[in-house]
Design an enzyme around this catalytic site. Structure first.
Site, mmCIF file in Angstrom:
data_model
loop_
_atom_site.group_PDB
_atom_site.id
_atom_site.type_symbol
_atom_site.label_atom_id
_atom_site.label_comp_id
_atom_site.label_asym_id
_atom_site.label_seq_id
_atom_site.Cartn_x
_atom_site.Cartn_y
_atom_site.Cartn_z
ATOM 1 N N ASP A 109 32.731 42.642 37.573
ATOM 2 C CA ASP A 109 32.011 43.771 36.753
ATOM 3 C C ASP A 109 32.883 44.434 35.588
ATOM 4 O O ASP A 109 32.746 45.478 35.324
ATOM 5 C CB ASP A 109 31.425 44.852 37.613
ATOM 6 C CG ASP A 109 30.174 44.389 38.356
ATOM 7 O OD1 ASP A 109 29.818 43.306 38.271
ATOM 8 O OD2 ASP A 109 29.753 45.143 39.360
ATOM 9 N N CYS A 166 33.137 31.707 46.753
ATOM 10 C CA CYS A 166 31.922 31.089 46.006
ATOM 11 C C CYS A 166 30.474 31.542 46.821
ATOM 12 O O CYS A 166 30.408 30.983 47.990
ATOM 13 C CB CYS A 166 31.964 29.561 45.605
ATOM 14 S SG CYS A 166 30.555 29.121 44.899
#
Length: 325
Positions: free
Chosen positions: A204, A102
């Site tokens: 992505d 994160c």
């Protein structure tokens, strides 16, 4: 293609990424029903887990039809992470995933998430303590490194494997990239070559071609899908079918999407109650309608709906009109 995590065999090499504010039980169940190998909870702070805060207990609620599922934990104290892992195992988690990826400032400033990639000794202590605390498989999600000068994911992956981690997911960006630039799928191959446990590539993947290219460039064993599933809970299953035998599954029809949204909204309302459920549903409804005719005006009206009845009426009106046009 299958992925094996300890004693757990995933029937398809596609995993729904843990996403704060997104992968709650209603969304996980929806994606699981449509077809995906594994779903993972939102990131849960280990300290909050031990305190049994109301919000945290809501975040870890799970159902039988989403199994196997993993609970993702974040923290910087080995003993606390171990205790949080034990608690989640007792509550039915079949896999514990450690968050070392994160990039969000408030997480990193607490020396958790991707900040741990800068302290390999502490990272190793956290991984070892967590693995020893539970009998279920422990997995790890991280980035390629802190920045372009310290892309240490291959080394940390090897450390994690030696500590007993049974699967590693790599998001192809550094922490300092946040979500900017392009995910470096080719770099993931270095992690794959460093370890023997399954390696999952992430970042992505929003088209079938993206998933195929990620696997080709990385040599990874599977794909994790995050933002590509926004408003498309059917997308992970489309990816799985394509990777299996090049099958091209169509998107659901508009009438089918209408029913999916209605069912999803109802589950959110049941899970959170009306006030919170309506607020959380707004973003999902917005994602579902992205790219459709007159969707901007629709999203404005949805964001102004302050009760469930009004929201459901707007959804029905919009999708019936689309289906009739």
């Amino acid at each position: 293609m299958t992925v094996t995590i300890g004693p757990i065999k995933l029937c398809m090499p596609v995993i729904l990424a843990p996403m704060s504010g997104v992968t709650d039980m209603p969304f996980r169940r929806l994606v699981k029903r449509m077809g995906v190998g594994l779903v993972i909870s939102e990131m849960i702070a280990s300290q909050a887990m031990i305190r049994h805060t109301r919000q945290t207990m809501k975040m870890i609620e799970k159902s039988a039809d989403e199994q196997p599922m993993a609970v993702q934990l974040a923290g910087c104290e080995p003993e606390v992470m171990a205790e949080a892992a034990r608690l989640n195992q007792d509550l039915g988690a079949q896999i514990i995933d450690i968050n070392m990826g994160c990039p969000v400032k408030k997480v990193v400033n607490g020396y958790a998430g991707s900040a741990l990639m800068r302290d390999e000794l502490l990272a190793a202590r956290i991984i070892e303590a967590t693995v020893k605390a539970v009998s279920v498989p422990v997995t790890l999600k991280m980035r390629t490194g802190w920045d372009d000068h310290t892309r240490n994911a291959p080394r940390l992956a090897k450390i994690a494997e030696e500590c007993g981690v049974q699967m590693i997911t790599i998001h192809g960006r550094t922490r300092c990239q946040l979500y900017n630039g392009k995910s470096d799928w080719a770099f993931i191959r270095q992690v794959k070559q460093a370890v023997h446990v399954p390696v999952i590539g992430n970042g992505d993947v929003v088209t079938l071609a993206d998933a195929e290219a990620l696997l080709e460039q990385s040599g990874a064993d599977g794909v994790m899908i995050g933002r590509g599933s926004y408003g498309r809970p059917w997308f992970p299953n489309q990816v799985a079918a394509y990777l299996s035998d090049k099958t091209l599954l169509p998107d659901p029809s508009l009438s089918e999407q209408h029913q999916i949204i209605k069912d999803h909204v109802e589950e959110m309302l049941r899970h959170y109650g009306e006030e919170t459920g309506v607020k959380i549903a707004r973003k999902h409804v917005g994602w579902y309608s992205k790219g459709l005719n007159k969707s901007t005006d629709f999203r404005v009206s949805i964001n102004q709906a302050d009760n469930a009845q009004a929201m459901k009426a707007l959804i029905d009106e919009y999708y019936v009109a689309l289906s009739d046009s």
